[in-house]
Design a protein around this motif. Structure first.
Motif, short mmCIF file in Angstrom:
data_model
loop_
_atom_site.label_atom_id
_atom_site.label_comp_id
_atom_site.label_asym_id
_atom_site.label_seq_id
_atom_site.Cartn_x
_atom_site.Cartn_y
_atom_site.Cartn_z
N GLU A 71 0.84 -1.20 0.00
CA GLU A 71 0.00 0.00 0.00
C GLU A 71 0.88 1.26 0.00
O GLU A 71 0.62 2.22 -0.74
CB GLU A 71 -0.90 -0.01 1.23
CG GLU A 71 -1.83 1.20 1.31
CD GLU A 71 -2.75 1.16 2.53
OE1 GLU A 71 -2.65 0.20 3.33
OE2 GLU A 71 -3.54 2.09 2.69
N HIS A 130 -7.00 6.74 -2.66
CA HIS A 130 -6.67 5.76 -3.69
C HIS A 130 -7.71 4.66 -3.65
O HIS A 130 -8.05 4.14 -2.60
CB HIS A 130 -5.28 5.16 -3.42
CG HIS A 130 -4.73 4.38 -4.58
ND1 HIS A 130 -5.25 3.19 -4.98
CD2 HIS A 130 -3.71 4.64 -5.42
CE1 HIS A 130 -4.58 2.74 -6.03
NE2 HIS A 130 -3.65 3.61 -6.32
N LYS A 131 -8.22 4.31 -4.83
CA LYS A 131 -9.36 3.40 -4.86
C LYS A 131 -9.00 2.02 -4.31
O LYS A 131 -9.78 1.42 -3.58
CB LYS A 131 -9.86 3.27 -6.29
CG LYS A 131 -11.27 2.73 -6.42
CD LYS A 131 -11.75 2.91 -7.84
CE LYS A 131 -13.09 2.23 -8.07
NZ LYS A 131 -13.49 2.32 -9.47
N PHE A 132 -7.84 1.53 -4.68
CA PHE A 132 -7.50 0.18 -4.21
C PHE A 132 -6.00 -0.05 -4.30
O PHE A 132 -5.52 -0.65 -5.26
CB PHE A 132 -8.25 -0.92 -4.98
CG PHE A 132 -8.56 -0.57 -6.40
CD1 PHE A 132 -7.57 -0.17 -7.27
CD2 PHE A 132 -9.86 -0.66 -6.88
CE1 PHE A 132 -7.85 0.13 -8.59
CE2 PHE A 132 -10.16 -0.35 -8.20
CZ PHE A 132 -9.15 0.03 -9.04
N PRO A 133 -5.26 0.44 -3.30
CA PRO A 133 -3.81 0.30 -3.35
C PRO A 133 -3.36 -1.13 -3.05
O PRO A 133 -2.73 -1.39 -2.03
CB PRO A 133 -3.32 1.29 -2.29
CG PRO A 133 -4.44 1.37 -1.31
CD PRO A 133 -5.71 1.15 -2.09
N SER A 134 -3.69 -2.04 -3.93
CA SER A 134 -3.32 -3.43 -3.71
C SER A 134 -2.98 -4.08 -5.04
O SER A 134 -3.40 -3.61 -6.10
CB SER A 134 -4.47 -4.21 -3.08
OG SER A 134 -5.48 -4.45 -4.04
N CYS A 163 3.55 -8.56 -1.37
CA CYS A 163 2.25 -8.00 -0.93
C CYS A 163 1.80 -8.62 0.39
O CYS A 163 1.04 -8.01 1.12
CB CYS A 163 1.18 -8.23 -2.00
SG CYS A 163 0.65 -9.95 -2.16
N LEU A 220 -0.31 -10.79 0.85
CA LEU A 220 -1.75 -11.02 0.86
C LEU A 220 -2.18 -12.08 -0.16
O LEU A 220 -3.36 -12.27 -0.41
CB LEU A 220 -2.49 -9.71 0.54
CG LEU A 220 -2.38 -8.61 1.59
CD1 LEU A 220 -2.91 -7.28 1.03
CD2 LEU A 220 -3.14 -8.98 2.85
N GLU A 256 -1.50 -11.87 -3.38
CA GLU A 256 -1.90 -11.17 -4.61
C GLU A 256 -0.76 -11.03 -5.61
O GLU A 256 -0.96 -10.44 -6.68
CB GLU A 256 -2.45 -9.79 -4.24
CG GLU A 256 -3.65 -9.88 -3.31
CD GLU A 256 -4.11 -8.54 -2.76
OE1 GLU A 256 -3.42 -7.54 -2.98
OE2 GLU A 256 -5.17 -8.52 -2.11
N ASN A 261 -14.78 -3.06 -2.10
CA ASN A 261 -13.60 -2.20 -2.25
C ASN A 261 -13.41 -1.23 -1.10
O ASN A 261 -12.35 -0.63 -0.96
CB ASN A 261 -13.70 -1.40 -3.55
CG ASN A 261 -13.24 -2.22 -4.73
OD1 ASN A 261 -12.65 -3.27 -4.55
ND2 ASN A 261 -13.52 -1.74 -5.93
N ASP A 311 -12.16 -4.33 1.90
CA ASP A 311 -10.93 -5.14 1.74
C ASP A 311 -9.72 -4.22 1.63
O ASP A 311 -9.04 -4.18 0.60
CB ASP A 311 -11.07 -6.06 0.53
CG ASP A 311 -12.17 -7.09 0.76
OD1 ASP A 311 -12.12 -7.77 1.79
OD2 ASP A 311 -13.09 -7.17 -0.08
N GLN A 312 -9.50 -3.47 2.67
CA GLN A 312 -8.44 -2.47 2.72
C GLN A 312 -7.81 -2.53 4.10
O GLN A 312 -8.40 -3.03 5.05
CB GLN A 312 -9.03 -1.07 2.49
CG GLN A 312 -9.82 -0.91 1.20
CD GLN A 312 -8.95 -0.53 0.01
OE1 GLN A 312 -7.72 -0.51 0.10
NE2 GLN A 312 -9.59 -0.23 -1.12
N THR A 313 -6.62 -1.96 4.19
CA THR A 313 -5.94 -1.96 5.49
C THR A 313 -6.67 -1.05 6.48
O THR A 313 -7.49 -0.21 6.11
CB THR A 313 -4.51 -1.42 5.36
OG1 THR A 313 -4.58 -0.07 4.92
CG2 THR A 313 -3.69 -2.25 4.40
N TRP A 325 -6.16 2.62 5.59
CA TRP A 325 -6.98 3.08 4.46
C TRP A 325 -8.41 3.28 4.92
O TRP A 325 -9.04 4.31 4.63
CB TRP A 325 -6.93 2.05 3.32
CG TRP A 325 -7.57 2.55 2.04
CD1 TRP A 325 -6.93 3.09 0.98
CD2 TRP A 325 -8.97 2.55 1.72
NE1 TRP A 325 -7.84 3.44 0.01
CE2 TRP A 325 -9.10 3.11 0.43
CE3 TRP A 325 -10.12 2.14 2.38
CZ2 TRP A 325 -10.34 3.27 -0.21
CZ3 TRP A 325 -11.37 2.30 1.75
CH2 TRP A 325 -11.47 2.86 0.47
#
Lengths: 853, 187, 326
Positions: free
Chosen positions: A304, A713-717, B59, B61, B63, C125, C128-130, C133
């Motif tokens: 992230e 940020h929409k999806f920092p992954s 990552c 995770l 991913e 969305n 599924d974030q830290t 976030w």
């Protein structure tokens, strides 16, 4: 023209019996070798075996005794004033050794001298979600993380700016108090010849708008750094950086240490792509934490956080007005770019110029006007990603050329070929083009892809598209103004026959350590395995500016040739004396120095070193490289010049599902004008990797943000930032065009970035061929394709793309006459401007005088 | 299989966090006996407690695929396996691929083809390829593509990786095989 | 490095022990099989059980028993790789094997289990974030917050059921067997999934999934179609499971169409099934069923792709699923 079966081409570098003059900088004079034994051959990279063994140490693999672990607390606000930071609870935690806030490092830094706008930790303002606010060093990562969560920050929220449009409409609050007015960071207005006049006299003028979404490098390795403080007042930083020299300068500045007491060691990068070529907060923070705690401190960012470091592709909105004659020859072009810079300057001023500078190096543009504006927004800062600033306008240009060809009923291949810039010529904006192999590149991919039996002939849903591109082989100017070399190489010869080579360049996977070893081995006539490469260590190696702008092979390569030639000279002298053979007859090859006329008469390389060492003492040498001075003298002329430009052409074949708009790229044929391959395996790898990254940008990669509570940020992954897997990657058919450039080592030009450039427009053009709709945006996602298909079915314009540009008060441009309209490369409003006679009055297309270099 | 991880004897360390637990398993054929906190993943145990840093992470995770290792011969992601679940198992990492001083044919082919550009994802691809070739000595390009679809490589576009796997497969079948000229010089 | 939070770990060798340990710790305990769903969630602090009960040592959960003629019983701990490769499953329930083969990546399928996929936490969305976030948007109602960012005026959570096998199990009317200290009970797949992204399962947290019983393979056929951006890694943004039973002449006697990955639960589109009954699977019938499903699909902006587009392509994908059953 591609090379086959490993035989060096006769127009390549040195070789006996060749009829053509060798092109490019390469060894000559005494001690000439009989053949290129290494250059052009598929030698295994010097670090390949340690990489496959898993023994290669990356930055996060390093540990030191008593090492602490650092974590950064990052802003959860997009734009806010920091009212207070309370670290009391964090400091009280067991295992916490230090907590830092911005006040401990008040000095600003930035990669460009004109954008010193970053703090290692924010002092009074946060500018994007992810901006570092505080740092902790603790006994382990978990404790450091817990301590970060125990830091209480009070923010006062400010209006967040989410786009160029908002930035232009919202002059207050300003994200930075420098730059131009409001939230405009940089504006560029340049005109090379009267473009309005050219457009007015054109047979056909097209105006198109394009949008290129931002995307990021996504190196597999997350950035990591380890710092150690020595009580004698020195600090060492080991870091996954592409630019140790610039990190060195910034560390010394912010930590207020003499640069001589700061050592930066660039650890081999687990992928860079430009993403590790800036100075990052965490690099300065761990050094400071090591100073404060007296213990080694390491940090490894999470995925992230890597997204928050960003410095990736700028989102750019573009407007192109291009006028052509009835045959499609470009008479005038006006390009405008609107750039979303994110929260800091980074390389942004250079990026801004790059969105205009290289529009002229593939196709001759008789008159050219370029306006650009870069705005600050509350997003992670944008910067240089593979192609730096040029893929966006390249996309627009290559798509527009196809549209122009369609408008005029012309063949898009022929339109391109008619417009090709001539080799060894100048462009409207005073860039000096050397070798130029784009024509053969186009021919290769047209032939290889069986273009003419596919274009406009495949069944609905399938299509082919072609596009071209060009890129720098290194920026002509350093990032900070100085007249010193851009690259330095030192060589130490050992009486054992071993050779150590030192250079500040950094291997980021592109193979620069190997290129260095191969070139030196080639000049000295020894096996690359006998060369020890020491790179990217500011204490041990001479400065190389860094692994960016595709500069290393050309600049380090030339410096390496010079150093190796100089190292070879005393050996030749000593062997000549010892064996009583004229120096001119000596050949370095096969780990020997021998008589060209009696090859069995000679000595081993080690013996040659011993003779020389006996004769003159310890053998060492240096070499340096500085690019030739660029002819442009206008403000902004520093961005764009390069010693050599690479060229690429690509054909994409796509399969579009008309019911969903999903695009699958089946195959890409790509030809790249490499000048000369130092190592073909590495060249092929760079081409294929560029195709991959271009494919990701073309189809799916995007840095997207949401407006909830600011700009997040929409999806920092890695799951939601879509990097193509093996299942999406297309087949790649590669052709290498070897057209040696006079400025390249052995004639070599770049390959790390250029082959990415044609991919996105080739896919866009192929989608049009497949389903008859235009997606004037990147990425070319299913949603956009389907929308255009449905619009077309309803009888509307089968296009998806931007419809308007925001209002900008452009300045009066700096007017610089193009070379063929006289002038001296200065703007006419420059008091020093001298109108001079046309340098080449005979020709419409100006050819510059090579002897003047 | 050895005894399962005990159900009882959960204890606390001085700081109130769960006490370290012991696991015994083999890594690259050698027995290891390690103490670590129960929440540590196999990835962390390998890298931090056994100093086997060849296993990478991108990552943590699941991913990116960079942390692939073999557990009882099957490729899995070390970032999503608890170290405690390695109890009694055979773990293979990239450090276990070479046969003494000799590279595994897959390693040699990856080196020859430059399939390791930055080298960061390389261990995951090689270990996965090793299992593929054990099960299918002559995989088609599509079978390789599918089998290697667990890892992301940002450098190579996968092309040199496929070519390396095919070269290694041929050599492991006992064929005389070398790098393809068109893969090295273009067409 | 993202790390797991502290927890105590138990790895019992029988289901009974597992249930007992979980019961001892009540809501603080979580079961884990493959770990491919729970551990990422724990690393992001979406779930923070104090006690984790590992199921990987329970060999009884890894069995596939029975016959296709009377219904196969698939242990909850059977990995997705094995499910995709098992000859009995492939022969009698090819859609189940196929769906398994599309889940995430080969390595994650080596780890992930059928049980884990069927009980997959709902995805979003915004969720599924830290932790950091999620803090930056002031969290959401599924964890630590108040609001549903997908539908801010909504009283319920709109996280999406992203399982590939769940829509199929609903279409097939499979039965799931759970055990708890109170004994065993069977829950039909059609009754397992709740319509709320938070309470997305009707089973209690202490109930352990033992196995899933597929109905006898006699006379019906099923298909699964998955839409996603990348053919590896990605969760579905739309899944279509269809099951039909046809007479000898091809006339549809029973039809079930289930949409996955567009709602908090797999949703049976009754009207789409109904429109097919009594007709053959003609282009016209398929198109009608697809249009009905598309009309009723309610994808929201919390997965990959734009929700508008995901809705736009429902009919096409329902059509592709049904066309495969002709």
């Amino acid at each position: 023209m591609g090379v086959s079966n490993g035989t060096p081409k006769d127009n390549g570098a040195n070789g006996h019996g060749q009829t053509t003059e060798p092109v490019g900088r390469h060894p000559r004079g005494e001690g000439e070798r009989s053949d290129s034994a290494v250059v052009g051959k598929p030698f295994v990279k010097v670090d390949s075996r340690s990489k496959v063994l898993g023994t290669m140490k990356f930055a996060d693999d390093l540990t030191l005794p008593r090492m602490l672990h650092a974590k950064l607390l990052r802003s959860t606000e997009a734009h806010a004033r920091i009212v207070s930071i309370d670290t009391t609870r964090a400091e009280a935690l067991e295992g916490v050794y230090a907590v830092l806030t911005g006040r401990s490092m008040p000095i600003t830094y930035g990669i460009l001298p004109v954008s010193q706008d970053e703090h290692a930790l924010c002092v009074d303002r946060v500018r994007y979600i992810g901006d570092p606010v505080a740092a902790v060093a603790a006994v382990d990562e978990e404790t450091a993380e817990a301590a970060c969560r125990a830091i209480d920050v009070v923010y006062e929220r400010l209006t967040a700016i989410d786009s160029v449009k908002t930035a232009l409409e919202t002059p207050e609050p300003r994200i930075h108090d420098y730059g131009e007015e409001g939230n405009i960071h940089k504006r560029v207005d340049l005109e090379f010849g009267n473009v309005d006049e050219a457009l007015a006299s054109s047979h056909h003028v097209r105006e198109d708008l394009f949008f290129y979404e931002g995307n990021t490098h996504l190196p597999l390795e997350q950035h990591a750094s380890l710092a150690e403080w020595h009580p004698d007042g020195k600090v060492t930083l080991w870091s996954s950086t592409q630019t140790p020299h610039y990190v060195h300068r910034a560390l010394a500045k912010v930590l207020e240490l003499p640069p001589s007491r700061v050592r930066v060691v660039a650890i081999p990068n687990g992928g860079g792509f430009g993403g590790k070529s800036d100075i990052f907060n965490h690099e300065i923070v761990v050094a400071k934490l090591a100073m404060v705690t007296g213990r080694p401190v390491k940090i490894c960012l999470t995925r992230e956080e890597v997204f928050y470091c960003h410095r990736g592709r700028h989102p750019v909105l573009m407007r192109f007005r291009t006028g052509v004659d009835e045959r499609g020859r470009i008479l005038g072009m006006h390009s405008q770019t609107y750039i979303d810079g994110g929260a800091y300057g980074s390389y942004g001023v250079a990026s801004t110029f790059y969105t205009g500078a290289l529009q002229t190096v593939t196709y001759h543009v008789d008159r050219y006007k370029f306006d650009s504006v870069r705005c600050f927004t509350n997003k992670p800062p944008c910067g240089p990603k593979r192609g730096h600033g040029t893929p966006q306008p390249r996309f627009g240009l290559e798509v527009q050329i196809d549209k122009i060809a369609a408008d005029l009923g012309l063949d898009p291949i022929e339109v391109r070929k008619q417009n090709l810039v001539e080799p060894h010529s100048m462009t409207a904006n005073w860039l000096r083009v050397g070798s130029m192999g784009l024509g053969p590149c186009i021919d290769k991919v047209v032939e290889g892809s069986d273009w003419y039996s596919k274009f406009r002939k495949l069944p609905y849903g399938r299509g082919v598209g072609l596009a071209c591109g060009s890129y720098l082989s290194g920026a002509g100017l350093p990032i900070y103004w100085n007249d010193m070399p851009h690259s330095g190489v030192q060589i130490k010869l050992d009486r054992s026959g071993g050779v150590a080579v030192f250079c500040g360049a950094t291997d980021i996977g592109q193979g620069s350590d190997s290129v260095l070893a191969f070139i030196v081995a080639d000049v000295l006539g020894i096996d690359p395995v006998d060369i020890r490469v020491v790179c990217g260590d500011t204490d041990l190696t001479p400065v190389d500016l860094g692994s960016y702008s595709s500069r290393v092979t050309l600049m380090m390569g030339n410096a390496a040739i010079e150093a190796a030639e100089r190292a070879r000279a005393p050996l030749a002298e000593a062997v000549s004396k010892k064996l009583s053979i004229p120096r001119s007859r000596l050949v370095f090859g096969g780990n020997r120095v021998f008589d060209a006329e009696n090859p069995e008469t000679g000595v081993t390389f080690a013996e040659a070193v011993q003779f020389a060492e006996t004769s003159i003492g310890t053998i060492g040498s240096t070499g340096s490289y500085k690019p030739p001075r660029a002819p442009g003298r206008y403000k902004g002329a520093g961005v764009g010049p390069s010693p050599a430009y690479s060229y690429s052409a690509a054909v994409a074949e796509v399969d579009v599902d008309p019911e969903t708009g999903l695009v699958a790229v089946e195959r890409i044929w790509i030809a790249h004008d490499i000048g000369r391959s130092i190592n073909p395996t590495l060249v092929m790898g760079q081409v294929e990797g560029s195709v991959y990254m271009g494919l990701g940008e073309a189809l799916m990669e995007a840095m997207e943000y949401r407006g909830n509570r600011g700009v997040v940020h929409k999806f920092p992954s890695m799951l939601e930032y879509k990097s193509p897997t093996t299942m999406e990657m297309c087949d790649v058919v590669t052709y290498l065009i070897e057209d040696p450039d006079p400025n390249g080592p052995y004639g070599a030009k770049e390959v790390g970035q250029g082959p990415l450039l044609p991919i996105m427009p080739a896919v866009a053009n192929a989608v049009f061929d497949a389903v008859g709709v235009r997606v004037d945006e990147v990425p070319i996602s299913a949603e956009k394709v389907l929308k255009a298909i449905l619009a077309k079915a309803e009888g509307k314009d089968g296009r998806y793309g931007p419809a308007k540009t925001p209002a900008v008060e452009w300045h009066e441009p700096h007017r610089v006459p193009p070379p063929w309209e006289g002038g001296d490369g200065r703007a006419i409003d420059d008091p020093k401007h001298m109108p001079v006679p046309l340098a080449d009055p005979s020709g419409h297309r100006y050819k510059h005088d090579m002897s003047g270099d | 299989m050895s005894a399962p991880v005990p159900l009882t004897h959960i204890t606390r360390a001085r700081n109130g966090r769960p006490a370290k637990r012991r696991a015994q398993f083999t890594v690259n054929g050698e027995p290891v006996d390690v103490l670590f906190a129960p929440h540590k993943t196999l990835l962390e145990v390998l890298r931090e407690d056994l100093n086997l840093t060849g296993t990478k992470h991108g990552c943590e995770l699941g991913e990116c695929g960079a942390c692939a290792v073999l557990v009882d011969g099957e490729p899995v992601l070390a970032c999503l396996v608890l170290g405690l679940d390695a109890e009694g198992r055979d773990v293979t990492t990239v450090e276990g691929m070479a046969d003494g001083p000799a590279l595994h044919p897959i390693q040699e082919a990856f080196a020859q083809y430059g399939a390791a550009q930055c080298g960061y994802c390389t261990p995951s691809f090689m270990l996965t390829a090793q299992v593929l070739l054990e099960k299918n000595p002559s995989p088609s390009r599509d079978e390789i593509r599918e089998a290697l679809s667990s890892s992301i490589c940002r450098c190579t576009g996968y092309v040199k990786i496929y070519e390396a796997v095919e070269l290694a497969a041929a050599r492991m079948r006992g064929e005389e095989a070398d790098i393809l000229e068109e893969a090295i010089y273009g067409r | 490095m993202l790390r797991l939070p502290d927890f105590d770990y138990y790895a019992p060798s029988t289901a009974e022990e597992a249930v007992r340990v979980a019961a001892d710790h009540g809501p603080d305990a979580a079961y884990v099989a493959g770990g491919t769903d729970l551990y990422p969630n724990m690393k992001r602090r979406q779930q923070t059980p104090a006690v984790v009960v590992g199921l990987s040592r329970i060999s009884a959960l890894r069995e596939i028993t029975g016959e296709a003629s009377s219904g196969l019983r698939i242990g909850a701990g059977v990995t997705l790789t094995r499910l995709a490769e098992d000859e009995r499953v492939r022969a009698a329930y090819p859609s189940v094997a196929y769906a398994a083969s599309t889940i995430s990546t080969p390595l994650l399928r080596n780890m992930g289990t059928i049980g884990g996929n069927l009980l997959l936490d709902t995805r979003c969305n915004y969720y599924d974030q830290t932790y950091e976030w999620r803090k930056s948007i002031d969290f959401c109602m599924k964890r630590d917050g108040e609001i549903c960012w997908v539908a801010p005026s909504s009283p319920k959570c709109w996280a999406v059921n992203s399982s590939d096998e769940a829509p199929l199990m609903v279409a097939l009317d499979a039965k799931l067997r759970f055990v708890s200290p109170e004994g065993e009970r069977e829950i039909p797949a059609r009754e397992l999934y709740g319509a709320d992204g938070i309470n997305y399962l009707t089973k209690r947290p202490d109930e352990l999934l033992l196995d899933v019983c597929l109905p006898p393979a006699n006379g019906w056929r099923a298909a699964y179609v998955k839409l996603r951006r990348r053919a590896s890694f990605d969760f579905p943004v739309l899944g279509v499971a269809a099951r039909v039973k046809t007479a000898a002449d091809g006339t549809v006697e029973e039809a079930t169409v289930v949409l996955g990955a567009v709602h908090p639960s797999p949703r049976i589109i009754e009207e789409a099934g109904a429109v097919l009954v009594g007709r053959k699977l003609t282009d016209e019938a398929i198109r009608e069923a697809g249009e009905i499903a598309q009309h009723l699909a309610r994808p929201l902006d919390n997965t990959d792709f734009l929700p508008h587009w995901r809705k736009q392509v429902v009919a096409t994908h329902v059509g592709r699923a049904l066309a495969g059953l002709r």
